[in-house]
Design an enzyme around this catalytic site. Structure first.
Site, PDB file in Angstrom:
ATOM      1  N   SER A  34      -0.898   2.868   6.209  1.00  0.00           N
ATOM      2  CA  SER A  34      -0.916   2.734   7.892  1.00  0.00           C
ATOM      3  C   SER A  34       0.604   2.913   8.875  1.00  0.00           C
ATOM      4  O   SER A  34       0.385   3.355   9.349  1.00  0.00           O
ATOM      5  CB  SER A  34      -2.085   1.717   8.945  1.00  0.00           C
ATOM      6  OG  SER A  34      -1.579   0.555   8.324  1.00  0.00           O
ATOM      7  N   ASN A  64       0.890  -1.165   0.142  1.00  0.00           N
ATOM      8  CA  ASN A  64      -0.008   0.164  -0.136  1.00  0.00           C
ATOM      9  C   ASN A  64       0.838   1.266  -0.181  1.00  0.00           C
ATOM     10  O   ASN A  64       2.114   1.451   0.927  1.00  0.00           O
ATOM     11  CB  ASN A  64      -1.471  -0.085   1.222  1.00  0.00           C
ATOM     12  CG  ASN A  64      -1.738  -1.431   1.069  1.00  0.00           C
ATOM     13  OD1 ASN A  64      -2.341  -1.414  -0.369  1.00  0.00           O
ATOM     14  ND2 ASN A  64      -2.133  -1.913   2.193  1.00  0.00           N
ATOM     15  N   HIS A 117       6.405  -1.936   3.695  1.00  0.00           N
ATOM     16  CA  HIS A 117       6.352  -3.636   3.412  1.00  0.00           C
ATOM     17  C   HIS A 117       5.655  -3.828   2.467  1.00  0.00           C
ATOM     18  O   HIS A 117       4.817  -3.608   1.912  1.00  0.00           O
ATOM     19  CB  HIS A 117       5.742  -3.216   5.265  1.00  0.00           C
ATOM     20  CG  HIS A 117       4.262  -2.744   5.593  1.00  0.00           C
ATOM     21  ND1 HIS A 117       4.131  -1.462   5.201  1.00  0.00           N
ATOM     22  CD2 HIS A 117       3.127  -3.170   5.266  1.00  0.00           C
ATOM     23  CE1 HIS A 117       3.301  -1.200   5.067  1.00  0.00           C
ATOM     24  NE2 HIS A 117       2.789  -2.267   5.515  1.00  0.00           N
TER      25      HIS A 117
HETATM   26  P1  5GP Z   1      -0.328  -1.235   6.167  1.00  0.00           P
HETATM   27  O1  5GP Z   1      -1.929  -0.750   6.259  1.00  0.00           O
HETATM   28  O2  5GP Z   1       0.291  -0.043   6.669  1.00  0.00           O
HETATM   29  O3  5GP Z   1      -0.116  -1.534   4.297  1.00  0.00           O
HETATM   30  O4  5GP Z   1      -0.315  -2.687   6.865  1.00  0.00           O
HETATM   31  C1  5GP Z   1       0.112  -2.558   7.892  1.00  0.00           C
HETATM   32  C2  5GP Z   1       0.142  -3.962   8.689  1.00  0.00           C
HETATM   33  O5  5GP Z   1       0.759  -3.809  10.067  1.00  0.00           O
HETATM   34  C3  5GP Z   1      -1.893  -4.142   8.754  1.00  0.00           C
HETATM   35  O6  5GP Z   1      -2.077  -5.262   7.692  1.00  0.00           O
HETATM   36  C4  5GP Z   1      -1.096  -4.431  10.606  1.00  0.00           C
HETATM   37  O7  5GP Z   1      -1.972  -5.273  11.022  1.00  0.00           O
HETATM   38  C5  5GP Z   1      -0.218  -4.852  11.296  1.00  0.00           C
HETATM   39  N1  5GP Z   1       0.856  -4.639  11.942  1.00  0.00           N
HETATM   40  C6  5GP Z   1       0.228  -3.094  12.602  1.00  0.00           C
HETATM   41  N2  5GP Z   1       0.704  -3.337  13.679  1.00  0.00           N
HETATM   42  C7  5GP Z   1       1.413  -4.558  14.005  1.00  0.00           C
HETATM   43  C8  5GP Z   1       2.192  -4.931  14.998  1.00  0.00           C
HETATM   44  O8  5GP Z   1       2.304  -3.984  15.899  1.00  0.00           O
HETATM   45  N3  5GP Z   1       2.918  -6.277  14.919  1.00  0.00           N
HETATM   46  C9  5GP Z   1       2.593  -6.838  13.470  1.00  0.00           C
HETATM   47  N4  5GP Z   1       3.104  -8.083  13.513  1.00  0.00           N
HETATM   48  N5  5GP Z   1       1.826  -7.046  12.250  1.00  0.00           N
HETATM   49  C10 5GP Z   1       1.536  -4.952  12.432  1.00  0.00           C
END
Ligand code: 5GP
Length: 111
Positions: free
Chosen positions: A93, A85, A98
């Site tokens: 977020s 994303n 990643h």
């Molecule tokens: P984004 O929304 O930025 O593409 O993805 C962030 C991802 O990180 C989300 O799927 C969320 O569930 C995951 N995430 C957020 N905080 C943590 C954490 O402390 N540990 C792990 N393993 N995943 C996390």
């Protein structure tokens, strides 16, 4: 301020780690969207894919091959999705680059 992923990389937050080398770490997503949901994260602090540069090309290529290896390891090599994303409007977020590796169920259309 450090992102959550920087804290994981620095060993300040625990994670369910499935891969690590000097450049990349991969761990299970804390709130999985599929039976297999792994986050593949370069240790280099790149905000998102739009901030990657030509010098990051080998790192990005390595991430793709690690995704392949993890897909095999988790038995989803016949059907998986690898996505990133980019920006708030795309649902990002955590502002440390990643890639989500998703599989283990029938994945719907993107949108
Ligand atoms: P984004 O929304 O930025 O593409 O993805 C962030 C991802 O990180 C989300 O799927 C969320 O569930 C995951 N995430 C957020 N905080 C943590 C954490 O402390 N540990 C792990 N393993 N995943 C996390």
């Amino acid at each position: 301020m450090k992102t959550v992923f920087q804290k994981i990389i620095d060993g300040e937050l625990p994670c369910d780690k499935v891969f690590e080398n000097e450049r990349i770490i991969a761990f299970k997503d804390i709130a999985p969207h599929a039976p297999v949901h792994i986050l593949i994260v370069p240790k280099k602090a790149i905000q998102d894919i739009s901030h990657a540069t030509q010098e990051d090309a080998p790192l990005l290529a390595e991430i793709l091959f690690i995704a392949n290896a993890l897909a095999k390891q988790f038995h989803i090599q016949d059907g998986f999705r690898l996505l990133t994303n980019n920006g708030v409007d795309a649902g990002q977020s955590i502002f440390h680059l990643h890639f989500h590796l998703l599989g283990g169920r029938k994945l719907g259309a993107l949108g």
